[in-house]
Design an enzyme around this catalytic site. Sequence first.
Site, PDB file in Angstrom:
ATOM      1  N   SER A   1       0.834  -1.214   0.000  1.00 53.11           N
ATOM      2  CA  SER A   1       0.000   0.000   0.000  1.00 53.11           C
ATOM      3  C   SER A   1       0.866   1.260   0.000  1.00 53.11           C
ATOM      4  CB  SER A   1      -0.925   0.010   1.222  1.00 53.11           C
ATOM      5  OG  SER A   1      -0.166  -0.100   2.415  1.00 53.11           O
TER       6      SER A   1
ATOM      7  N   THR B   1     -39.220  26.111 -12.352  1.00 50.05           N
ATOM      8  CA  THR B   1     -39.550  24.812 -11.757  1.00 50.05           C
ATOM      9  C   THR B   1     -39.806  23.908 -12.954  1.00 50.05           C
ATOM     10  OG1 THR B   1     -41.912  25.300 -11.667  1.00 50.05           O
ATOM     11  CG2 THR B   1     -40.639  25.834  -9.698  1.00 50.05           C
ATOM     12  N   HIS B   2     -39.414  22.660 -12.846  1.00 52.36           N
ATOM     13  CA  HIS B   2     -39.521  21.725 -13.979  1.00 52.36           C
ATOM     14  C   HIS B   2     -38.780  22.256 -15.213  1.00 52.36           C
ATOM     15  CE1 HIS B   2     -42.881  19.952 -11.635  1.00 52.36           C
ATOM     16  NE2 HIS B   2     -43.193  21.206 -11.414  1.00 52.36           N
TER      17      HIS B   2
ATOM     18  N   SER C   1     -12.316  23.297 -29.005  1.00 54.08           N
ATOM     19  CA  SER C   1     -12.486  21.980 -29.611  1.00 54.08           C
ATOM     20  C   SER C   1     -11.312  21.714 -30.538  1.00 54.08           C
ATOM     21  CB  SER C   1     -13.800  21.965 -30.403  1.00 54.08           C
ATOM     22  OG  SER C   1     -13.748  21.007 -31.432  1.00 54.08           O
TER      23      SER C   1
ATOM     24  N   LYS D   1     -15.854  26.569 -31.342  1.00 54.70           N
ATOM     25  CA  LYS D   1     -16.367  26.141 -30.036  1.00 54.70           C
ATOM     26  C   LYS D   1     -15.698  26.794 -28.834  1.00 54.70           C
ATOM     27  CE  LYS D   1     -19.108  23.584 -29.280  1.00 54.70           C
ATOM     28  NZ  LYS D   1     -19.035  22.123 -29.138  1.00 54.70           N
TER      29      LYS D   1
ATOM     30  N   ASN E   1     -16.159  25.693 -24.885  1.00 54.75           N
ATOM     31  CA  ASN E   1     -16.882  24.673 -24.125  1.00 54.75           C
ATOM     32  C   ASN E   1     -16.766  24.857 -22.612  1.00 54.75           C
ATOM     33  OD1 ASN E   1     -17.742  23.364 -26.465  1.00 54.75           O
ATOM     34  ND2 ASN E   1     -15.862  22.159 -26.597  1.00 54.75           N
TER      35      ASN E   1
ATOM     36  N   GLU F   1     -18.845  20.983 -16.642  1.00 59.14           N
ATOM     37  CA  GLU F   1     -19.216  19.594 -16.946  1.00 59.14           C
ATOM     38  C   GLU F   1     -18.477  18.615 -16.043  1.00 59.14           C
ATOM     39  OE1 GLU F   1     -19.985  19.172 -21.579  1.00 59.14           O
ATOM     40  OE2 GLU F   1     -18.276  20.433 -21.143  1.00 59.14           O
TER      41      GLU F   1
ATOM     42  N   TYR G   1      -9.823  -5.565  13.416  1.00 61.77           N
ATOM     43  CA  TYR G   1      -9.131  -5.180  12.184  1.00 61.77           C
ATOM     44  C   TYR G   1      -9.176  -6.316  11.174  1.00 61.77           C
ATOM     45  CZ  TYR G   1      -5.744  -3.718   8.754  1.00 61.77           C
ATOM     46  OH  TYR G   1      -5.161  -3.376   7.565  1.00 61.77           O
TER      47      TYR G   1
ATOM     48  N   GLN H   1      -7.716  -1.770   4.520  1.00 62.92           N
ATOM     49  CA  GLN H   1      -6.715  -1.033   3.736  1.00 62.92           C
ATOM     50  C   GLN H   1      -7.360  -0.344   2.525  1.00 62.92           C
ATOM     51  OE1 GLN H   1      -2.643  -2.586   3.294  1.00 62.92           O
ATOM     52  NE2 GLN H   1      -3.057  -2.690   1.109  1.00 62.92           N
TER      53      GLN H   1
ATOM     54  N   LYS I   1      -8.380   3.800   2.045  1.00 61.84           N
ATOM     55  CA  LYS I   1      -7.559   4.990   1.812  1.00 61.84           C
ATOM     56  C   LYS I   1      -7.677   5.579   0.404  1.00 61.84           C
ATOM     57  CE  LYS I   1      -4.521   2.788   4.233  1.00 61.84           C
ATOM     58  NZ  LYS I   1      -5.541   2.283   5.180  1.00 61.84           N
TER      59      LYS I   1
HETATM   60  N1  ARG Z   1      -1.589  -1.011   5.340  1.00 60.24           N
HETATM   61  C1  ARG Z   1      -2.474  -1.408   6.376  1.00 60.24           C
HETATM   62  C2  ARG Z   1      -3.822  -0.688   6.251  1.00 60.24           C
HETATM   63  O1  ARG Z   1      -3.893   0.231   5.545  1.00 60.24           O
HETATM   64  C3  ARG Z   1      -1.872  -1.087   7.695  1.00 60.24           C
HETATM   65  C4  ARG Z   1      -2.315  -2.006   8.766  1.00 60.24           C
HETATM   66  C5  ARG Z   1      -1.778  -3.368   8.512  1.00 60.24           C
HETATM   67  N2  ARG Z   1      -2.174  -4.250   9.583  1.00 60.24           N
HETATM   68  C6  ARG Z   1      -2.091  -5.561   9.443  1.00 60.24           C
HETATM   69  N3  ARG Z   1      -2.506  -6.263  10.453  1.00 60.24           N
HETATM   70  N4  ARG Z   1      -1.669  -6.126   8.360  1.00 60.24           N
HETATM   71  O2  ARG Z   1      -4.791  -1.056   6.850  1.00 60.24           O
END
Ligand code: ARG
Length: 461
Positions: free
Chosen positions: A22, A154-155, A276, A282, A284, A289, A316, A321, A324
């Site tokens: 990650s 409206t509408h 364009s 054009k 735009n 948008e 957990y 993960q 994020k």
């Molecule tokens: N990269 C992990 C996450 O975003 C960190 C926590 C990892 N914990 C574990 N028990 N492998 O959640």
Amino acid sequence: MTLWHGRLSGGTADVVMHYSVSLHFDRQLAHDDLAGSRAHVRGLGRGGLLSTDEVAQLLAALDLVEAELDSDTFRFEPDDEDIHTSVERRVTELAGDVGAKLHTGRSRNDQIATDLRLYAKRELLTAASEIVGLQEVLVTRAKEAGDTYLPGYTHLQRAQPVLLSHHLLAHGWALSRDVDRLLATVGRMDVSPLGAGALAGSSLPLDPDGVAEELGFAGRFENSMDAVSDRDFVAEALFDLALLGVHLSRIGEELVVWSTEEFGFAVLDDAFATGSSMLPQKKNPDVAELARGKAGRLIGNLTGLLVTLKGLPLSYNRDLQEDKEPLFDSVGQTHLALAALSGLLATITFDAGRMQEAANGPAVAAVDLAEWLVEQGMPFRQAHGVVGGLVRDSIERHVPLAELVEAHPALGSEAVSLLEPGVAVTRRTTPGSAGPLAVKIQMERFVHRLESDRNRIGFSS
Ligand code: ARG
């Protein structure tokens, strides 16, 4: 070497590493991770788990890591699974043996939850203040608009004339609810999970209260299992940003429509328009948008996370993960959208002539005629019927409405004056309505609200 080399023999398969890494996205939590580690180290010192000297060595190593990150000289290694691994590895390289004590009483589970809360608090407050920036643009444009009016729809059918300032402030009030929501969300996420360990706390004398205070959290977790598994704060943040995205999308849609040749209510500044590749003529409205299009992505980030969370047992799980990337994406897109739309609205030219021309048709004053009849004592339903009949007659027989009003025994010349361009909008006098007197009061309240929101954001930062 993995963090778990004692328990598992041999290396981890390459594909497992590729699948689970990650670092490419959680490295943006580096500074929050360092803040968490500093607070943790001091907490270990207070608990007697590190000597004063060891605390100083670890803090010095953390400072060096920070300096390397800031100067872009920090070297991420191929084996670093995530930002926590990178930082701990480097601290150990720099500080030597004492580095092995950094993770005492801590798990990446409470560590990541802490990092992400620090990140989310900061980013949501930044977004809130960017929203106020956009609202300030709306107020400026609303003040400049003066008495300019346009049809309210409206509408998407012309309904009644409204002041342009009233229309712009309508979007402004929606945005103030977004600010409100973000501040409430920040308030709820202001809880430190550090000290929860992997899931159950620790046998060691940690100091979760002191650590929470040092990190600027309002307090610490009450339940260690909840602390490491709770991602409500991410879901709420994604909802707040998705709804904000929906509001921006609605503004975008109107600007798309207003800038068409058919409407002609607004002309985009060249710096906020695109051309364009093929059609030379054009101009735009791509920013508007994209504000509309990106709302879909923000909603997708929210629904994706909710689905990730829905079947998870305590506490957990690695699924977490997946929280994020959607959060980083929604935050990044929100900052961009607010900046782009603020610029677009600050530079757009409104065509008061076109707007007013569209609102000057006598039919948009129909309800004013009916209300005038009410003032003369006619029940509203009957008045509605009289005026509706005149509008129909005017269309079917191609006779100007004013002529029919003039000739009608219950209406006459005084009533005709209501059909004059610009008169109907001035007759809206009720609190919160679209007429000049009510909008003046509304504007004062709105400006006051912006000031108080600026203070609330500053107070929470
Ligand atoms: N990269 C992990 C996450 O975003 C960190 C926590 C990892 N914990 C574990 N028990 N492998 O959640």
